[in-house]
Design a protein around this motif. Structure first.
Motif, PDB file in Angstrom:
ATOM      1  N   PHE A  66       0.866  -1.182   0.000  1.00  0.00           N
ATOM      2  CA  PHE A  66       0.000   0.000   0.000  1.00  0.00           C
ATOM      3  C   PHE A  66       0.896   1.223   0.000  1.00  0.00           C
ATOM      4  CE2 PHE A  66      -2.709  -3.290   1.679  1.00  0.00           C
ATOM      5  CZ  PHE A  66      -3.978  -2.973   1.231  1.00  0.00           C
ATOM      6  N   ARG A  67       0.686   2.114  -0.950  1.00  0.00           N
ATOM      7  CA  ARG A  67       1.532   3.299  -1.058  1.00  0.00           C
ATOM      8  C   ARG A  67       0.670   4.540  -1.290  1.00  0.00           C
ATOM      9  NH1 ARG A  67       4.325  -0.199  -4.730  1.00  0.00           N
ATOM     10  NH2 ARG A  67       6.216  -1.111  -3.828  1.00  0.00           N
ATOM     11  N   GLY A  68       1.148   5.646  -0.762  1.00  0.00           N
ATOM     12  CA  GLY A  68       0.458   6.912  -0.973  1.00  0.00           C
ATOM     13  C   GLY A  68       0.519   7.786   0.259  1.00  0.00           C
ATOM     14  N   PRO A  69       0.314   9.088   0.090  1.00  0.00           N
ATOM     15  CA  PRO A  69       0.432  10.037   1.202  1.00  0.00           C
ATOM     16  C   PRO A  69      -0.513   9.744   2.365  1.00  0.00           C
ATOM     17  CG  PRO A  69       0.303  11.189  -0.909  1.00  0.00           C
ATOM     18  CD  PRO A  69      -0.001   9.760  -1.186  1.00  0.00           C
ATOM     19  N   THR A  70      -1.636   9.083   2.084  1.00  0.00           N
ATOM     20  CA  THR A  70      -2.601   8.800   3.159  1.00  0.00           C
ATOM     21  C   THR A  70      -2.699   7.307   3.460  1.00  0.00           C
ATOM     22  OG1 THR A  70      -4.393   8.811   1.510  1.00  0.00           O
ATOM     23  CG2 THR A  70      -3.974  10.868   2.709  1.00  0.00           C
ATOM     24  N   ASN A 115     -10.424   6.956  -1.604  1.00  0.00           N
ATOM     25  CA  ASN A 115      -9.815   7.841  -2.603  1.00  0.00           C
ATOM     26  C   ASN A 115     -10.799   8.864  -3.162  1.00  0.00           C
ATOM     27  OD1 ASN A 115      -7.230   6.767  -2.400  1.00  0.00           O
ATOM     28  ND2 ASN A 115      -7.568   5.246  -4.007  1.00  0.00           N
ATOM     29  N   ALA A 116     -12.083   8.624  -2.963  1.00  0.00           N
ATOM     30  CA  ALA A 116     -13.096   9.597  -3.384  1.00  0.00           C
ATOM     31  C   ALA A 116     -13.406  10.603  -2.283  1.00  0.00           C
ATOM     32  CB  ALA A 116     -14.381   8.868  -3.790  1.00  0.00           C
ATOM     33  N   GLY A 117     -12.835  10.386  -1.099  1.00  0.00           N
ATOM     34  CA  GLY A 117     -13.128  11.239   0.036  1.00  0.00           C
ATOM     35  C   GLY A 117     -12.260  12.487   0.106  1.00  0.00           C
ATOM     36  N   ASP A 118     -12.617  13.369   1.018  1.00  0.00           N
ATOM     37  CA  ASP A 118     -11.941  14.660   1.133  1.00  0.00           C
ATOM     38  C   ASP A 118     -10.476  14.526   1.543  1.00  0.00           C
ATOM     39  OD1 ASP A 118     -14.262  15.936   0.428  1.00  0.00           O
ATOM     40  OD2 ASP A 118     -14.890  16.350   2.493  1.00  0.00           O
ATOM     41  N   VAL A 119     -10.169  13.601   2.446  1.00  0.00           N
ATOM     42  CA  VAL A 119      -8.778  13.459   2.918  1.00  0.00           C
ATOM     43  C   VAL A 119      -7.865  13.083   1.774  1.00  0.00           C
ATOM     44  CG1 VAL A 119      -7.232  12.136   4.409  1.00  0.00           C
ATOM     45  CG2 VAL A 119      -9.451  12.874   5.276  1.00  0.00           C
ATOM     46  N   ALA A 120      -8.251  12.063   1.003  1.00  0.00           N
ATOM     47  CA  ALA A 120      -7.421  11.621  -0.114  1.00  0.00           C
ATOM     48  C   ALA A 120      -7.339  12.690  -1.201  1.00  0.00           C
ATOM     49  CB  ALA A 120      -7.959  10.324  -0.691  1.00  0.00           C
ATOM     50  N   LYS A 121      -8.447  13.383  -1.445  1.00  0.00           N
ATOM     51  CA  LYS A 121      -8.436  14.435  -2.462  1.00  0.00           C
ATOM     52  C   LYS A 121      -7.496  15.571  -2.057  1.00  0.00           C
ATOM     53  CE  LYS A 121     -13.042  13.737  -4.437  1.00  0.00           C
ATOM     54  NZ  LYS A 121     -14.400  14.327  -4.600  1.00  0.00           N
ATOM     55  N   ARG A 122      -7.460  15.847  -0.750  1.00  0.00           N
ATOM     56  CA  ARG A 122      -6.638  16.947  -0.257  1.00  0.00           C
ATOM     57  C   ARG A 122      -5.157  16.553  -0.128  1.00  0.00           C
ATOM     58  NH1 ARG A 122      -9.434  17.694   3.826  1.00  0.00           N
ATOM     59  NH2 ARG A 122      -8.198  16.629   5.404  1.00  0.00           N
TER      60      ARG A 122
END
Length: 392
Positions: A71-75, A146-153
């Motif tokens: 699992f990779r990514g800023p969040t 990924n559709a949520g606000d945290v991931a979008k931000r």
């Protein structure tokens, strides 16, 4: 995973790990397990002998049927803390924790080992028998995340399944000594629950995690598909390392008090009932914030209706499904055995199961129905055999 007994299943469509031919060449008895053709034991070596060899020396297990993921990514940390109750933000780099993936009611979809490489990179191992359920759940929740606000931000999370990768478990008191002869990396710095990319003789650089499913010191080694056979041959060279199958793996893990998914864990069981409350982060036991938190926190606050226990049973071994009774003279069923064996190490019949809350205290005298007869049983702390993890 499913039980390692009762192997009957259609064999025509079984998957194979990268070591299938290696096992056959070495005389393995192959059986269906979690959708794969896997070695039960090897020619000339019975389950009890293999079990004792791991306790006394070292065994090499093919666990390449397990599902390995990145699992990779800023969040990534926040996402994994949403689908599990563990505190991963406080985990140091290259450290691991046992965890559980929970459904909306707090039931255990699967147990898993999560290794944190960095705040934005995790290596996760889940069970082969839960592959379809796990991957569908992760895909669904990842799409929501990924559709949520945290991931979008802050940024999305990517999930990569390492299909075809090998996974070998080198377990036992001689494991570290032999592996050290193959690397310049100082394995004394790799304590239980830690991992590293380790250079191995022959040009390999492999992810090595200190831990395992036997209660012994050992390592789980992740291997690219093109190198799996070569590494297996290298690790199995000395006489002190014995190829070991599913039969010994099951008895070793039960002596160590470890759960087998499908036997001891399922989607109707919360981590509190299963005695796995320790995988839940301390602060999360009050704040929640993970899928299934309401059901889990209710069990923490009010106590669960049942508890997982260990039993030592007189006279005859109890198997999966045997009824646990409130006494040898009464017939009231107050629980069920989920795993049971004659312990090769202890010479006693041991079992794991669930009983009504309040009957789980050490020393409580119960009974188990075995072949129509009530056998005396005593609630016994787990692990049944002391673990020997290397902590430095």
């Amino acid at each position: 995973m499913r039980p390692t007994r009762g192997y009957a299943t259609a064999a025509g469509d079984l998957m194979k790990t990268g070591l299938y031919d290696f096992h056959v060449k070495n005389g393995a008895k192959m059986v269906p397990f979690a959708g794969f053709s896997m070695p039960l034991e090897y020619a000339g070596v019975g389950q009890v002998s293999s079990h004792k060899h791991v306790r006394e020396s070292a065994g090499l297990f093919d666990v390449g049927h397990m599902v390995q993921s990145n699992f990779r990514g800023p969040t990534a940390t926040a996402f994994l803390e949403w689908i599990t109750p563990s505190s991963l933000s406080s985990l140091s780099p290259y450290s691991s924790t046992l965890s559980v993936i929970l459904n909306e009611t707090g039931g255990i979809i699967d147990d898993t080992v999560i290794t944190k490489h960095s705040e934005d990179a995790f290596y996760v191992v889940t069970n082969a028998g839960r592959r379809e359920r796990d991957l569908a759940w992760i895909k669904e929740k990842l799409a929501q995340w990924n559709a949520g606000d945290v991931a979008k931000r802050e940024g999305p999370v990517e999930h990569e399944v390492l299909d075809g990768w090998g996974l070998l478990a080198l377990q036992g008191p001689d494991a570290a000594g032999y592996l050290q002869t193959l690397t310049s990396f100082d394995l004394r710095t790799l304590t239980f629950g830690k991992s590293a990319f380790v250079p191995i003789n022959g040009g390999f650089n492999l992810h090595v995690a200190r831990g395992g499913y036997t209660g012994e010191d050992g390592f789980e080694i992740s291997i690219p598909p093109s190198q799996t056979v070569d590494v297996a041959q290298l690790l199995s060279q000395p006489s002190s390392v014995q190829l070991t199958g599913l039969g010994a793996r099951d008895s070793l893990r039960l002596e160590a008090g470890m759960c087998l998914y499908g036997n001891d864990l399922d989607e109707t069981t919360t981590p509190i009932e299963a005695g796995l409350g320790w995988v839940i982060g301390k602060e999360r036991k009050s704040t929640g914030g993970f899928i299934g938190a309401e059901g889990v926190l209710q069990h923490i606050k009010e106590s669960p209706p049942r508890r997982r226990i260990g039993l030592v049973i007189e006279g005859a071994p109890a198997r999966h499904g045997a009824q646990i009774l409130d006494s040898p003279t009464l017939s009231d069923a107050i629980g069920t055995v989920t795993s049971g064996i004659p312990s090769p190490t202890l010479g006693k019949n041991i079992a794991m199961g669930y009983v009504k809350n309040g009957l789980h205290k050490k020393g409580t005298e119960l009974a188990v129905s075995v072949r129509g007869k009530a056998r005396k049983a005593v609630v016994t702390p787990m692990p049944f055999v002391a673990t020997k993890y290397y902590r430095g």
